[in-house]
Design an enzyme around this catalytic site. Structure first.
Site, PDB file in Angstrom:
ATOM      1  N   LYS A 224      42.127  50.985  88.610  1.00 57.94           N
ATOM      2  CA  LYS A 224      42.262  52.195  89.414  1.00 57.94           C
ATOM      3  C   LYS A 224      41.006  53.051  89.425  1.00 57.94           C
ATOM      4  CE  LYS A 224      47.218  52.843  89.921  1.00 57.94           C
ATOM      5  NZ  LYS A 224      48.375  53.723  89.671  1.00 57.94           N
ATOM      6  N   ARG A 258      51.519  47.547  84.088  1.00 60.08           N
ATOM      7  CA  ARG A 258      51.367  46.912  85.397  1.00 60.08           C
ATOM      8  C   ARG A 258      49.920  46.451  85.535  1.00 60.08           C
ATOM      9  NH1 ARG A 258      50.383  48.215  90.900  1.00 60.08           N
ATOM     10  NH2 ARG A 258      51.875  47.235  92.348  1.00 60.08           N
TER      11      ARG A 258
END
Length: 289
Positions: A224, A258
């Site tokens: 991210k 995740r």
């Protein structure tokens, strides 16, 4: 006391550190850029994730960020039949679907999904009813009030963690009140969603406050922007930063991770488990001869 986490046919206790593999049925994902858009490629990705140690696969049919409109019919076309095929191949795999739409949630649960990963913080309240109807698990997230597929613009919080805690625990209790199984509810602070990089870093440092709620904590940090901005690196060079954040988060109390890079994540989590004493080493030979 936290109750064991039960998803599909599987039950996990507090010591289990779980990998949730990302499999996107989208042509425009921020990292894989459509590598698993084709169904055969996506099935191969699921098989590989299972072989590499994932307990959960998270299937998505809509890119999280800005992009071409994807209506509910198209989202369902991308994921419902695919869930059926994955379930036929992997009877005990926990199948999660990343959706905020109740209609899609109902279709994927009918097809065999075990967990609804609502990345947009209850935008469609009907999704809770679907989870309750099918006995599915549900992920409660924090987006700072943003609607689906929007990026933050100068987000500001008096205390970002306090805001996260209020939102996700409120959603969790709302889910249980709606009939969702308490042992199927997870909370996710949602790194990057509704947050600038400093917010995501603070959330990571203060993960023990989320773990202390008793709800299992899921973190979705893989590749991210907060990792990229911390290190000044593009998406395809963020693995080491992601794994560092993974190890720290596991130590601080997160339970589900995740991840795009399943094998590397599995090894990091196994090492954390060995260090904290909740997992035995794979072999013990040194100094024993």
């Amino acid at each position: 006391m936290r109750v064991p986490l039960r998803l599909g046919t599987r039950t996990f206790d507090d010591a289990d550190l779980l990998v949730m593999a990302v499999v996107n049925r989208t042509p425009d994902s921020f990292f894989d850029r459509g590598a698993t858009y084709a169904e055969d490629a996506a099935l191969e990705a699921v098989d590989r994730a299972v072989a590499d140690g994932a307990e959960i696969v998270d299937i998505g049919g809509v890119k999280a960020g800005y992009g071409p409109d994807v209506d509910a019919l198209e989202e369902a076309r991308r994921v419902v039949g695919f869930v059926e095929r994955v379930r036929a191949r992997h009877a005990d795999l926990v199948i999660s679907v990343d959706t905020w739409r109740a209609d899609v949630g109902r279709a994927v649960c009918s097809a065999g999904a075990d967990l609804l990963n609502d990345a947009w913080a209850g935008h469609d309240p009907g999704l809770l009813e679907v989870a309750a109807e099918f006995g599915a698990g549900y992920v409660c997230t924090h987006t700072g009030g943003l609607p689906p597929r929007t990026d933050p613009h100068r987000p500001a919080y008096d205390d970002v963690v306090a805001d996260v805690l209020s939102t996700v625990t409120g959603l969790a209790e709302q889910a249980v009140a709606a009939g969702v199984r308490r042992d199927g509810v997870l909370i996710d602070p949602a790194h990057d969603f509704g947050k600038a990089t400093r917010h995501s870093l603070e959330v990571t440092r203060r993960l023990p406050e989320l773990a202390a709620t008793g709800w299992p904590v899921l973190v979705a940090m893989s590749r991210k922007d907060f990792v990229g901005e911390s290190l000044g690196l593009p998406t395809d060079e963020r693995l080491e930063g992601t794994l560092a954040a993974t190890a720290v988060s596991a130590w601080l109390g997160a339970q589900v991770f995740r991840a795009h890079d399943v094998r590397a994540t599995r090894r990091v989590l196994d090492m954390v488990g060995c260090i904290r004493g909740t997992r035995q080493p794979a072999e013990v030979r040194r100094g024993m001869a």
